[in-house]
Write a protein that holds these residues in place. Structure first.
Motif, PDB file in Angstrom:
ATOM      1  N   ALA A 229      16.306  38.823   1.177  1.00  0.00           N
ATOM      2  CA  ALA A 229      15.864  37.820   2.143  1.00  0.00           C
ATOM      3  C   ALA A 229      15.417  38.522   3.423  1.00  0.00           C
ATOM      4  O   ALA A 229      16.010  39.518   3.827  1.00  0.00           O
ATOM      5  N   CYS A 230      14.382  37.973   4.070  1.00  0.00           N
ATOM      6  CA  CYS A 230      13.816  38.616   5.261  1.00  0.00           C
ATOM      7  C   CYS A 230      14.615  38.297   6.520  1.00  0.00           C
ATOM      8  O   CYS A 230      14.536  39.018   7.500  1.00  0.00           O
ATOM      9  N   CYS A 231      15.355  37.184   6.497  1.00  0.00           N
ATOM     10  CA  CYS A 231      16.100  36.776   7.690  1.00  0.00           C
ATOM     11  C   CYS A 231      17.297  35.917   7.278  1.00  0.00           C
ATOM     12  O   CYS A 231      17.400  35.502   6.126  1.00  0.00           O
TER      13      CYS A 231
ATOM     14  N   ALA B 269       9.071  42.026  -0.442  1.00  0.00           N
ATOM     15  CA  ALA B 269       8.802  40.586  -0.334  1.00  0.00           C
ATOM     16  C   ALA B 269      10.093  39.779  -0.304  1.00  0.00           C
ATOM     17  O   ALA B 269      10.991  39.992  -1.114  1.00  0.00           O
ATOM     18  N   CYS B 270      10.182  38.860   0.647  1.00  0.00           N
ATOM     19  CA  CYS B 270      11.342  37.970   0.735  1.00  0.00           C
ATOM     20  C   CYS B 270      11.329  37.061  -0.495  1.00  0.00           C
ATOM     21  O   CYS B 270      10.322  36.455  -0.827  1.00  0.00           O
ATOM     22  N   ALA B 271      12.466  37.010  -1.196  1.00  0.00           N
ATOM     23  CA  ALA B 271      12.544  36.210  -2.420  1.00  0.00           C
ATOM     24  C   ALA B 271      12.383  34.721  -2.121  1.00  0.00           C
ATOM     25  O   ALA B 271      11.983  33.951  -2.987  1.00  0.00           O
ATOM     26  N   TRP B 272      12.690  34.343  -0.878  1.00  0.00           N
ATOM     27  CA  TRP B 272      12.642  32.911  -0.546  1.00  0.00           C
ATOM     28  C   TRP B 272      11.285  32.494   0.022  1.00  0.00           C
ATOM     29  O   TRP B 272      10.611  31.651  -0.543  1.00  0.00           O
ATOM     30  N   CYS B 273      10.845  33.084   1.143  1.00  0.00           N
ATOM     31  CA  CYS B 273       9.596  32.645   1.792  1.00  0.00           C
ATOM     32  C   CYS B 273       8.395  33.484   1.375  1.00  0.00           C
ATOM     33  O   CYS B 273       7.276  33.174   1.739  1.00  0.00           O
ATOM     34  N   LYS B 274       8.630  34.554   0.633  1.00  0.00           N
ATOM     35  CA  LYS B 274       7.605  35.448   0.086  1.00  0.00           C
ATOM     36  C   LYS B 274       6.911  36.309   1.150  1.00  0.00           C
ATOM     37  O   LYS B 274       5.932  36.982   0.870  1.00  0.00           O
TER      38      LYS B 274
ATOM     39  N   GLU C 210      17.988  32.903   8.061  1.00  0.00           N
ATOM     40  CA  GLU C 210      17.587  31.551   7.698  1.00  0.00           C
ATOM     41  C   GLU C 210      17.182  31.477   6.224  1.00  0.00           C
ATOM     42  O   GLU C 210      17.611  30.584   5.488  1.00  0.00           O
ATOM     43  N   CYS C 211      16.373  32.433   5.788  1.00  0.00           N
ATOM     44  CA  CYS C 211      15.953  32.485   4.379  1.00  0.00           C
ATOM     45  C   CYS C 211      17.161  32.707   3.473  1.00  0.00           C
ATOM     46  O   CYS C 211      17.272  32.097   2.409  1.00  0.00           O
ATOM     47  N   LEU C 212      18.058  33.572   3.917  1.00  0.00           N
ATOM     48  CA  LEU C 212      19.254  33.875   3.133  1.00  0.00           C
ATOM     49  C   LEU C 212      20.082  32.607   2.914  1.00  0.00           C
ATOM     50  O   LEU C 212      20.481  32.303   1.798  1.00  0.00           O
TER      51      LEU C 212
HETATM   52 ZN   LIG Z   1      11.974  34.940   4.168  1.00  0.00          ZN
END
Ligand SMILES: [Zn+2]
Length: 134
Positions: A105-107, A40-45, A109-111
């Motif tokens: 982070a998934c990408c 799971a992305c810590a930012w956007c989930k 942008e999220c990072l």
């Molecule tokens: Zn994300």
């Protein structure tokens, strides 16, 4: 960088070092499932597929987290946003190199968004290191 209040630090450390906290976090981790948490992305989930590349954002903690090795823990930002971070295991390279918390982070942008949010926030007890692609 803001300085952490000494009393807060001591309180947090005492709290985080109790077996009760570890047990609770372990229970939550088992309920949600390590597979779900680790993807799971810590930012956007968003859940990231196994073969998709992810970005890792390591943090160094000023608070002793050694009771929480191998556990996912919630980091609450002042905004109320909750980020899920992994405390690396004791024998991992990350921990040995002073990386006490890992955010995924998934990408890009999220990072970037996560980095910006953390810059103004979590520094009270942790500070960021260079992000890396994995
Ligand atoms: Zn994300």
């Amino acid at each position: 960088m803001k300085k952490i209040n000494r009393l807060d630090k001591r309180f947090l450390e005492q709290f985080l070092s109790t077996p009760l906290v570890r047990d609770k976090l372990l229970k939550i981790q088992e309920e949600i499932g390590i597979e779900t948490l680790s993807r799971a992305c810590a930012w956007c989930k968003k859940t990231v597929a196994e073969d998709e590349p992810v970005y890792m954002l390591p943090l160094s903690s000023k608070i002793d987290l050694s009771n929480l090795h191998g556990l996912y823990i919630p980091l609450t930002l002042f905004s109320g946003e909750i980020l899920i971070a992994l405390v690396p295991t004791k024998d991992s390279d990350a921990w040995k190199n002073g990386k006490h918390l890992m955010l995924m982070a998934c990408c890009e942008e999220c990072l970037e968004q996560m980095e910006t949010a953390l810059k103004n926030d979590i520094q009270t007890f942790a500070y960021m290191d260079e992000a890396s692609k994995r």
